[in-house]
Motif scaffolding. Sequence first.
Motif, PDB file in Angstrom:
ATOM      1  N   ARG A   1       0.848  -1.188   0.000  1.00 38.44           N
ATOM      2  CA  ARG A   1       0.000   0.000   0.000  1.00 38.44           C
ATOM      3  C   ARG A   1       0.889   1.246   0.000  1.00 38.44           C
ATOM      4  O   ARG A   1       1.994   1.228   0.533  1.00 38.44           O
ATOM      5  CB  ARG A   1      -0.933  -0.016   1.211  1.00 38.44           C
ATOM      6  CG  ARG A   1      -1.874  -1.220   1.200  1.00 38.44           C
ATOM      7  CD  ARG A   1      -2.753  -1.277   2.447  1.00 38.44           C
ATOM      8  NE  ARG A   1      -3.690  -2.392   2.387  1.00 38.44           N
ATOM      9  CZ  ARG A   1      -3.430  -3.622   2.813  1.00 38.44           C
ATOM     10  NH1 ARG A   1      -2.235  -3.889   3.334  1.00 38.44           N
ATOM     11  NH2 ARG A   1      -4.329  -4.578   2.724  1.00 38.44           N
TER      12      ARG A   1
ATOM     13  N   THR B   1       1.084   5.808   0.058  1.00 42.10           N
ATOM     14  CA  THR B   1       0.500   7.131   0.237  1.00 42.10           C
ATOM     15  C   THR B   1       1.462   8.152  -0.359  1.00 42.10           C
ATOM     16  O   THR B   1       2.688   7.981  -0.293  1.00 42.10           O
ATOM     17  CB  THR B   1       0.249   7.471   1.717  1.00 42.10           C
ATOM     18  OG1 THR B   1       1.470   7.320   2.455  1.00 42.10           O
ATOM     19  CG2 THR B   1      -0.822   6.570   2.309  1.00 42.10           C
TER      20      THR B   1
ATOM     21  N   ASN C   1      -3.020  11.160  -1.141  1.00 41.50           N
ATOM     22  CA  ASN C   1      -3.602  10.103  -1.968  1.00 41.50           C
ATOM     23  C   ASN C   1      -3.097   8.752  -1.488  1.00 41.50           C
ATOM     24  O   ASN C   1      -1.942   8.624  -1.063  1.00 41.50           O
ATOM     25  CB  ASN C   1      -3.231  10.289  -3.440  1.00 41.50           C
ATOM     26  CG  ASN C   1      -3.979  11.434  -4.086  1.00 41.50           C
ATOM     27  OD1 ASN C   1      -5.091  11.766  -3.687  1.00 41.50           O
ATOM     28  ND2 ASN C   1      -3.371  12.056  -5.081  1.00 41.50           N
TER      29      ASN C   1
ATOM     30  N   GLY D   1      -3.405   4.230  -2.107  1.00 40.72           N
ATOM     31  CA  GLY D   1      -3.819   3.106  -2.944  1.00 40.72           C
ATOM     32  C   GLY D   1      -3.022   1.875  -2.582  1.00 40.72           C
ATOM     33  O   GLY D   1      -2.239   1.889  -1.612  1.00 40.72           O
ATOM     34  N   GLY D   2      -3.194   0.812  -3.338  1.00 38.86           N
ATOM     35  CA  GLY D   2      -2.477  -0.416  -3.033  1.00 38.86           C
ATOM     36  C   GLY D   2      -2.408  -1.360  -4.202  1.00 38.86           C
ATOM     37  O   GLY D   2      -3.126  -1.205  -5.201  1.00 38.86           O
TER      38      GLY D   2
ATOM     39  N   LEU E   1      -3.566  -2.522  -9.090  1.00 38.98           N
ATOM     40  CA  LEU E   1      -3.598  -1.221  -8.422  1.00 38.98           C
ATOM     41  C   LEU E   1      -5.034  -0.781  -8.172  1.00 38.98           C
ATOM     42  O   LEU E   1      -5.878  -0.811  -9.067  1.00 38.98           O
ATOM     43  CB  LEU E   1      -2.884  -0.177  -9.278  1.00 38.98           C
ATOM     44  CG  LEU E   1      -2.683   1.221  -8.683  1.00 38.98           C
ATOM     45  CD1 LEU E   1      -1.478   1.883  -9.337  1.00 38.98           C
ATOM     46  CD2 LEU E   1      -3.904   2.105  -8.881  1.00 38.98           C
ATOM     47  N   ASP E   2      -5.304  -0.353  -6.944  1.00 39.44           N
ATOM     48  CA  ASP E   2      -6.657   0.076  -6.587  1.00 39.44           C
ATOM     49  C   ASP E   2      -6.590   1.230  -5.594  1.00 39.44           C
ATOM     50  O   ASP E   2      -5.949   1.135  -4.556  1.00 39.44           O
ATOM     51  CB  ASP E   2      -7.452  -1.080  -5.997  1.00 39.44           C
ATOM     52  CG  ASP E   2      -8.911  -0.716  -5.763  1.00 39.44           C
ATOM     53  OD1 ASP E   2      -9.408   0.238  -6.401  1.00 39.44           O
ATOM     54  OD2 ASP E   2      -9.554  -1.386  -4.931  1.00 39.44           O
ATOM     55  N   THR E   3      -7.261   2.329  -5.944  1.00 37.38           N
ATOM     56  CA  THR E   3      -7.368   3.482  -5.056  1.00 37.38           C
ATOM     57  C   THR E   3      -8.792   3.676  -4.560  1.00 37.38           C
ATOM     58  O   THR E   3      -9.043   4.560  -3.747  1.00 37.38           O
ATOM     59  CB  THR E   3      -6.936   4.767  -5.778  1.00 37.38           C
ATOM     60  OG1 THR E   3      -7.859   5.030  -6.856  1.00 37.38           O
ATOM     61  CG2 THR E   3      -5.528   4.643  -6.337  1.00 37.38           C
ATOM     62  N   GLY E   4      -9.712   2.880  -5.104  1.00 34.00           N
ATOM     63  CA  GLY E   4     -11.117   3.053  -4.785  1.00 34.00           C
ATOM     64  C   GLY E   4     -11.843   3.932  -5.780  1.00 34.00           C
ATOM     65  O   GLY E   4     -13.079   4.057  -5.723  1.00 34.00           O
TER      66      GLY E   4
ATOM     67  N   LYS F   1     -12.114   4.536  -9.980  1.00 30.69           N
ATOM     68  CA  LYS F   1     -11.749   3.964 -11.270  1.00 30.69           C
ATOM     69  C   LYS F   1     -10.949   4.935 -12.128  1.00 30.69           C
ATOM     70  O   LYS F   1      -9.932   4.571 -12.727  1.00 30.69           O
ATOM     71  CB  LYS F   1     -13.000   3.511 -12.017  1.00 30.69           C
ATOM     72  CG  LYS F   1     -12.693   2.811 -13.332  1.00 30.69           C
ATOM     73  CD  LYS F   1     -13.966   2.288 -13.989  1.00 30.69           C
ATOM     74  CE  LYS F   1     -13.638   1.581 -15.293  1.00 30.69           C
ATOM     75  NZ  LYS F   1     -14.880   1.073 -15.958  1.00 30.69           N
TER      76      LYS F   1
ATOM     77  N   ASN G   1      -7.502   5.218 -10.750  1.00 33.65           N
ATOM     78  CA  ASN G   1      -6.773   3.980 -11.065  1.00 33.65           C
ATOM     79  C   ASN G   1      -6.205   4.049 -12.472  1.00 33.65           C
ATOM     80  O   ASN G   1      -5.026   3.742 -12.709  1.00 33.65           O
ATOM     81  CB  ASN G   1      -7.687   2.760 -10.956  1.00 33.65           C
ATOM     82  CG  ASN G   1      -8.125   2.456  -9.539  1.00 33.65           C
ATOM     83  OD1 ASN G   1      -7.595   3.006  -8.581  1.00 33.65           O
ATOM     84  ND2 ASN G   1      -9.115   1.588  -9.405  1.00 33.65           N
TER      85      ASN G   1
ATOM     86  N   LYS H   1      -2.311   4.034 -13.719  1.00 31.35           N
ATOM     87  CA  LYS H   1      -1.841   2.928 -14.544  1.00 31.35           C
ATOM     88  C   LYS H   1      -1.272   3.404 -15.881  1.00 31.35           C
ATOM     89  O   LYS H   1      -0.608   2.642 -16.576  1.00 31.35           O
ATOM     90  CB  LYS H   1      -2.985   1.940 -14.807  1.00 31.35           C
ATOM     91  CG  LYS H   1      -3.425   1.153 -13.583  1.00 31.35           C
ATOM     92  CD  LYS H   1      -4.599   0.235 -13.919  1.00 31.35           C
ATOM     93  CE  LYS H   1      -5.089  -0.520 -12.696  1.00 31.35           C
ATOM     94  NZ  LYS H   1      -6.243  -1.403 -13.028  1.00 31.35           N
TER      95      LYS H   1
END
Length: 204
Positions: A43, A45, A54, A56-57, A85-88, A90, A93, A97
Motif C-alpha cells: 500500500r 500514500t 492520496n 492506494g495499493g 492497483l486500486d485506489t477506490g 476507477k 486507477n 496505470k
Amino acid sequence: MTLKVFRQANRVIAITAISSLAMLSITTHAATYELDPKHTAVRFTVDHFGTSTNAGGFYNLSGMLEYAPKEQKGFVGITIPMGSLDTGLKAFNNHLKSADFFNVEKYPTAYFKSTNWQFNGDKVSAVTGDLTLLGKTHPVTLIATKFNCYDSPVLGVEACGGDFETTIDRTKWGMDTYTTGGMMKDIKLVVQVEGSKKADLKSQ
C-alpha cells in the motif's frame, strides 16, 4: 521492445528470485513459506500538492519467504501485479496505470528481492533488497514494525510474516510526473507479508 518481450524479461527476473531462494535453502536450515495473497499487499500514500494525501495499493501478490531465526537469516521474493492497483476510484486507477505514472501496459509486473535481513536481538528489524519497477532496479530498506510466526488455526500449519515501511523517491524509477508542479516525489510504502509453511519434501 514489445510487451511480449517485457513479459519474458519479467519471467527471467522471477526465476532469478526463485534461484536465490533455492540457494538460501541449500546454505541454511531455513523454513520455506508460500506467500498468502490474502495477507500480502503493498500500500502507498503520496502527498497531493500539499493539500491532502492520496492512497492506494497493489494486491494479489505472490512469492516466497524463507526464515531461519536461529541463524538470523532470511529471504523474501515478491511478485507485484501492477494491474491490481486500486485506489477506490476507477478514473484515478486508470490515470495511475497510464504512462504518466506506473505505465502498467509496458511494465505489468514489479518485483522485490531481499539481499539482507537485519535483526535487533532475536527480532527482525529491517530487510534490505532490490525493487524492480518501470524496468529499473534500485535498493530499498524496509523497516519492520512487526514480524512474528504462529500456528495458523485456519491452515493448520505455521505461518510467518510482518509489516514493513519505507519511503522511496519515485524519480529514481523514472516517475517524475508533476514533480515540477508541486507534487511530492516521495512515496511511503507499507508492505504486508505473510506466508504459510510448505511441507518438507524430505519427509514426504
